[in-house]
Each structure stands twice: as structure tokens, then as C-alpha cells.
Design a protein around this motif. Sequence first.
Motif, PDB file in Angstrom:
ATOM      1  N   UNK A   1      92.155 -40.756 -14.697  1.00  0.00           N
ATOM      2  CA  UNK A   1      91.519 -40.303 -15.935  1.00  0.00           C
ATOM      3  C   UNK A   1      92.303 -40.786 -17.151  1.00  0.00           C
TER       4      UNK A   1
ATOM      5  N   UNK B   1      90.907 -45.478 -21.216  1.00  0.00           N
ATOM      6  CA  UNK B   1      90.841 -46.948 -21.188  1.00  0.00           C
ATOM      7  C   UNK B   1      90.880 -47.584 -22.578  1.00  0.00           C
ATOM      8  N   UNK B   2      90.665 -46.786 -23.621  1.00  0.00           N
ATOM      9  CA  UNK B   2      90.658 -47.338 -24.979  1.00  0.00           C
ATOM     10  C   UNK B   2      92.061 -47.454 -25.565  1.00  0.00           C
ATOM     11  N   UNK B   3      93.053 -46.901 -24.854  1.00  0.00           N
ATOM     12  CA  UNK B   3      94.413 -46.884 -25.391  1.00  0.00           C
ATOM     13  C   UNK B   3      95.358 -47.714 -24.536  1.00  0.00           C
TER      14      UNK B   3
ATOM     15  N   UNK C   1      98.891 -39.684 -27.184  1.00  0.00           N
ATOM     16  CA  UNK C   1      97.698 -38.856 -27.374  1.00  0.00           C
ATOM     17  C   UNK C   1      97.725 -37.649 -26.434  1.00  0.00           C
ATOM     18  N   UNK C   2      98.162 -37.874 -25.206  1.00  0.00           N
ATOM     19  CA  UNK C   2      98.198 -36.747 -24.261  1.00  0.00           C
ATOM     20  C   UNK C   2      99.222 -35.704 -24.702  1.00  0.00           C
TER      21      UNK C   2
ATOM     22  N   UNK D   1      99.881 -35.037 -27.667  1.00  0.00           N
ATOM     23  CA  UNK D   1      99.213 -34.325 -28.755  1.00  0.00           C
ATOM     24  C   UNK D   1      98.424 -33.125 -28.259  1.00  0.00           C
ATOM     25  N   UNK D   2      97.872 -33.219 -27.048  1.00  0.00           N
ATOM     26  CA  UNK D   2      97.120 -32.082 -26.492  1.00  0.00           C
ATOM     27  C   UNK D   2      98.023 -30.879 -26.242  1.00  0.00           C
TER      28      UNK D   2
ATOM     29  N   UNK E   1     102.448 -39.476 -17.609  1.00  0.00           N
ATOM     30  CA  UNK E   1     101.642 -38.668 -18.527  1.00  0.00           C
ATOM     31  C   UNK E   1     101.795 -37.176 -18.214  1.00  0.00           C
TER      32      UNK E   1
ATOM     33  N   UNK F   1      94.046 -26.566 -31.226  1.00  0.00           N
ATOM     34  CA  UNK F   1      94.294 -27.791 -30.462  1.00  0.00           C
ATOM     35  C   UNK F   1      93.060 -28.685 -30.411  1.00  0.00           C
TER      36      UNK F   1
ATOM     37  N   UNK G   1      93.419 -31.979 -31.887  1.00  0.00           N
ATOM     38  CA  UNK G   1      94.061 -33.053 -31.122  1.00  0.00           C
ATOM     39  C   UNK G   1      92.997 -33.881 -30.401  1.00  0.00           C
TER      40      UNK G   1
ATOM     41  N   UNK H   1      91.962 -37.754 -31.052  1.00  0.00           N
ATOM     42  CA  UNK H   1      91.859 -38.755 -29.988  1.00  0.00           C
ATOM     43  C   UNK H   1      90.625 -39.639 -30.223  1.00  0.00           C
TER      44      UNK H   1
ATOM     45  N   UNK I   1      91.189 -41.897 -33.233  1.00  0.00           N
ATOM     46  CA  UNK I   1      92.092 -43.035 -32.982  1.00  0.00           C
ATOM     47  C   UNK I   1      91.371 -44.147 -32.228  1.00  0.00           C
ATOM     48  N   UNK I   2      90.477 -43.777 -31.317  1.00  0.00           N
ATOM     49  CA  UNK I   2      89.693 -44.801 -30.608  1.00  0.00           C
ATOM     50  C   UNK I   2      88.746 -45.483 -31.590  1.00  0.00           C
TER      51      UNK I   2
ATOM     52  N   UNK J   1      90.194 -48.148 -33.884  1.00  0.00           N
ATOM     53  CA  UNK J   1      90.414 -49.479 -33.315  1.00  0.00           C
ATOM     54  C   UNK J   1      89.198 -50.377 -33.504  1.00  0.00           C
TER      55      UNK J   1
ATOM     56  N   UNK K   1      84.650 -41.623 -17.741  1.00  0.00           N
ATOM     57  CA  UNK K   1      86.095 -41.827 -17.888  1.00  0.00           C
ATOM     58  C   UNK K   1      86.910 -40.602 -17.484  1.00  0.00           C
ATOM     59  N   UNK K   2      86.254 -39.468 -17.289  1.00  0.00           N
ATOM     60  CA  UNK K   2      86.929 -38.206 -16.941  1.00  0.00           C
ATOM     61  C   UNK K   2      87.958 -37.806 -18.006  1.00  0.00           C
ATOM     62  N   UNK K   3      87.708 -38.217 -19.244  1.00  0.00           N
ATOM     63  CA  UNK K   3      88.638 -37.880 -20.317  1.00  0.00           C
ATOM     64  C   UNK K   3      88.719 -36.365 -20.503  1.00  0.00           C
TER      65      UNK K   3
ATOM     66  N   UNK L   1      90.911 -34.729 -17.890  1.00  0.00           N
ATOM     67  CA  UNK L   1      92.333 -34.937 -18.173  1.00  0.00           C
ATOM     68  C   UNK L   1      92.797 -33.957 -19.252  1.00  0.00           C
ATOM     69  N   UNK L   2      91.996 -33.797 -20.286  1.00  0.00           N
ATOM     70  CA  UNK L   2      92.388 -32.924 -21.401  1.00  0.00           C
ATOM     71  C   UNK L   2      92.465 -31.470 -20.934  1.00  0.00           C
TER      72      UNK L   2
END
Lengths: 315, 263
Positions: free
Chosen positions: A89, A92-94, A102-103, A105-106, A150, B16, B19, B23, B26-27, B30, B98-100, B103-104
Amino acid sequence: MPLEIAGLVKRFGEGAEAKDVLRGLDLSLRPGECFALLGPNGAGKTTTLRCALGLTAPTAGSIRLCGLPVPEQAREARARVGVVPQIDSLDPDFTCAENLIVFAGYFGIRESEIRPRIPELLAFAGLEGKDKARIQSLSGGMKRRLTLARALVNKPQLLLLDEPTTGLDPQARHLIWERLRRLTAEGTTILLTTHFMDEAERLADRLAILDNGRMLAQGSPREVIAAHIEPQVVEVFGDWKPGGQPDSGAAAWAAAHAGALSRRCEISGETAFCYTDDAAPLLAHLAHQPGLRSLHRPANLEDVFLKLTGRELRD
Amino acid sequence: MSLATAHFSPPVLSLRLFAVWRRNFLVWRKLALPSIVGNLADPVIYMLGLGYGLGMLVPQVEGVSYIAFLAGGTLCYSTMNAATFEVLYSGFSRMHVQKTWEAIMNAPIALDDIVAAELVWAASKSCLAGVAILAVIAAFGFTASPLALAAIPVVFLTGLCFAALGLIMTALAPSYDFFMYYFTLFITPMTLLSGVFFPQSQLPETVRSIAELLPLSHAVSLVRPLLLGQMPAQIGLHLAVLAAFTIVAFWLALALTRRRLLK
């Protein structure tokens, strides 16, 4: 205590379709130990981790993660925990470094705090100099190692890893194992799930075998082997040619002789696994059976695992 | 409390969530230039094409040139589209592909924070696109009133409203293909019925009474007069309807997302 689970029940669905994935699980981690949760697919390993993190509400039972009740204070508890999930997970953009920043930051960690630690974190993951590398350019093993880095951004007391080495080549597995041992040496408690016996035998101070939502065995690898299985194994395979009869396989031999010569015998495919306290009489008998071949070895965790969870395929 | 009612419990948010917003920012940073051009080019081309082309045939609409009439509608529907695309396609990528989000959630951030962050982020991004379009509108001289600046907060609220509605679809979607239904059955008809391209007074009475309930109608009713330098009528009502759509849709989207991910 890093993690205390008592009487954990997790039911999915309702009414006639209800299915209990966890049926009264007890688990208590000691500070600084590495604990492995072993089980076939669908045993409830990942669900146990999700409950422990407060990502799904238990049907019954109590959970304390880093001393805090879960799911009530899961958010606070997770601040002290690192997680390496089964599925990649990474963002992919970083780049690698941006993923860590960024992680962090969470967790409320400022960029100025985490940035000086990035070389050390990447070095720990064996990714020196990869701070500007894009995620797509990393191999599977590198991604898993970056995920491990991470999980360490918040300096966790407890690290949860869900099948950390599944799909990795032996070199990558050994590197992950070495890093996990280094973490436990530094005092981090580790809970990992796996279905690799060698991984559990090498890494775990204690382990539990889980199937159908129940603990089938728990203890140090040696204790579990001693408590649940005969110490010696003779694997018998090949062709059996008893006098005057047509050729037949190990299964036919086992039906005729294994009962008298071993305590317990299991057939899997074309191999007979004979479990015994003393292998000498069996080996003497096999010496006079042309065509049959055998392998004599001490019993291991895989034998216990297969004895307790059965030899049928799991989907 | 049963699981179904637990999903509908009020959101529990923490700071939070910023944050998570950061994220996404920031993407976006770019790829900011192609992103803005993408959000800008299509509506501006339509506005100029239809505005000048049809404008030749339709000298005046509601007392102004057709292109000046079209400017307010364009700002609203492009904001709607930008917010909708963000939560549908980009949101679904982050949640499912992406399962972002997973992860968070391993960090001290709850799913409620993530869904709220997606809502605010999509509104922010659509508002940025809206400001860019407003700048083009002003540069072409289709608005000259300082009241046009008051359209910016309305654009943000419009972004929140359609982000919230879109998040319901994201929570339900099995795959990207599912979103086509939402566009063809909801977004496109709404664009045509909400007074973007022509006044709602042209609609038959029954259609019109339904069309006036649509959230985009309320956004247009606020933004168009502001761009023309007039105070909109019934400001409170229009703002309240947009806010109500936002709150109810977000609440439903959150419940559906909890059902999907927290099992």
C-alpha cells in the motif's frame, strides 16, 4: 503489555449466513518477544490483526493494545504501533523518502523531525541512496522493505506484520528476518502472521497455531513440537515389491506394516509419514524392502501444523 | 447497537484529517499544471464556443448577452465536474486500487477522518479549478463586478456538495465502470435541467418544479447573479439547500464506506 486479547469472537454476516471467523481467541504478548501466528488460509490470522488494530469491531471479547482498550481508544493505541500489511500500500505518486515523510505526517510527526531520520530508516531497509527513487522502480522485495521502514516512522513499541515475506525470494526473506531480529534485540515487540514454518521456527520466541478461529497450540517452537507430535519421522516413498506380489506403492506398504512399526502414520500423495518415538525397528524393516526409499528426520513444526490443521487443501 | 446502526453513528473527526488532505495536495502539486489545464480547457472551450456561436442566434438572455449568461452556469457545472471526478476516479483509486486508505488507517487516523479529508480535498481542488475559470471569465470581460469574488465561497460549497454526493458512489462502486451510470443518469441530466445553458423558465412546469430541487440549480441561482453584479434572491435558501445536500450525502457516504471497509 503490548497486546492482550481475551475471548475474542468475530462473526461475519447475520442470521443463517453468519460465520464465526474467530471463536474465542486468547492471546497475550510479552514485551520484547517475537510471536508468530501460524495458520492456513482463512484461519483468522488477518482478522485477528484487524481486530487488534480496531479496524473492525469484535463480536465479543476484550482487546488491549499498548495498554489501551480497543476499539474504544484504537486511534491513540495505533500511535504506538507499526504495521506491515500483507498487500503493498505504498503511495505510487511519491518517492521513497516522500512515502516516509507523508506517512509520518499521519502520526503528527513534522517533516523537520522525520527528514533527519530518513537515511537511517532507508539504510535499515537496505535502501541506501534510494530516497528519490520512484515506487514503480522498486522490486517486490524492496517495496516490502520500504513498507517495513514506513512502519517504523513512529518508533513503535509493537510491530504487526501480516505475512511479511510472502512472495519474496530467499535473499529478501533473510534480510527481513535479520532486520526483525535486530528490532526485537532493541526491545520492539513483534507479532507476525505467516504460513512458513521455517520463518516461525527461526524468528519466534513463541507461536500459536490457529485454525477455524481457534488456537490449537501455543508455546515456544520446541514446546509445541514436544507437546503435539512424536519426536521422530520416517517418510516412506517409492515402490513396494513384497515377495510374489505385483508392485505397489508406499500406501499399500503402510496399510500392511506401518501400524505395527510406528505410533501413527499419515498418507499424503505417494508418501507415508510414520511418526514414532523410536525409529530403529522401522528403519531395520525398511532395509529389507527393495524399491522403498525413506527419509529419517526429527519432527518439526510443519509436522505439528499438518497434524493439527489437516492435510486437505485450503482455498 | 447492531452493526447497521453503528455505521450511521455520527462522524468522529480529528485534526489529523489535514494530514490526509495534505497528502492529496502534495500529489496534486506534482501535476498541478496539467491538472488545472484539464479542469479549465473543457469548460472554457464550451463556454466560448457555445457563447459566441449560439450567442449570434440568441442576442439576449434574461437581459444580458448569452455568453455572460453562460459564464455563471459554466463556473458551477465545471466545479461540479471537478469535485465529482476527484472523489469518483481518484478517490476510488486511493480507496480500492492503491489501498492508500488502508495504509492510513494503520496510523492514528480513523476512516471518518479519511472520508472527511477526501470531501474537503475534492472541494478544495474543484474550488481551485473554479477560481481559474473565474479568472478566464474576468479576463474576457464577462464579469466586471467585485461581487464575483463572493462566488468563490459558493463555488467551494458547491464542491463540497458534489464531493459528498460522489462519495456515495465511490462507496458503492465495484469498479470504475460503475461511475458511468452516475454521469449519464444523474450528472448530465442535472447539467441540462439546472439552468446552466438556458433559463429554467424554458422547461415545462412539472419538469421545472423537479429541476428546481436539484443542487446544481441552487448553485447557479447564486453564482450567476453574483457574476452579473447583482445580489441573488433567496440567498439563505440556496445556501441552506447546498449545505443540507452536503451534510446528508456525507453522512450516507460515510455509513456506506464504513460498511465497506470496516468489516
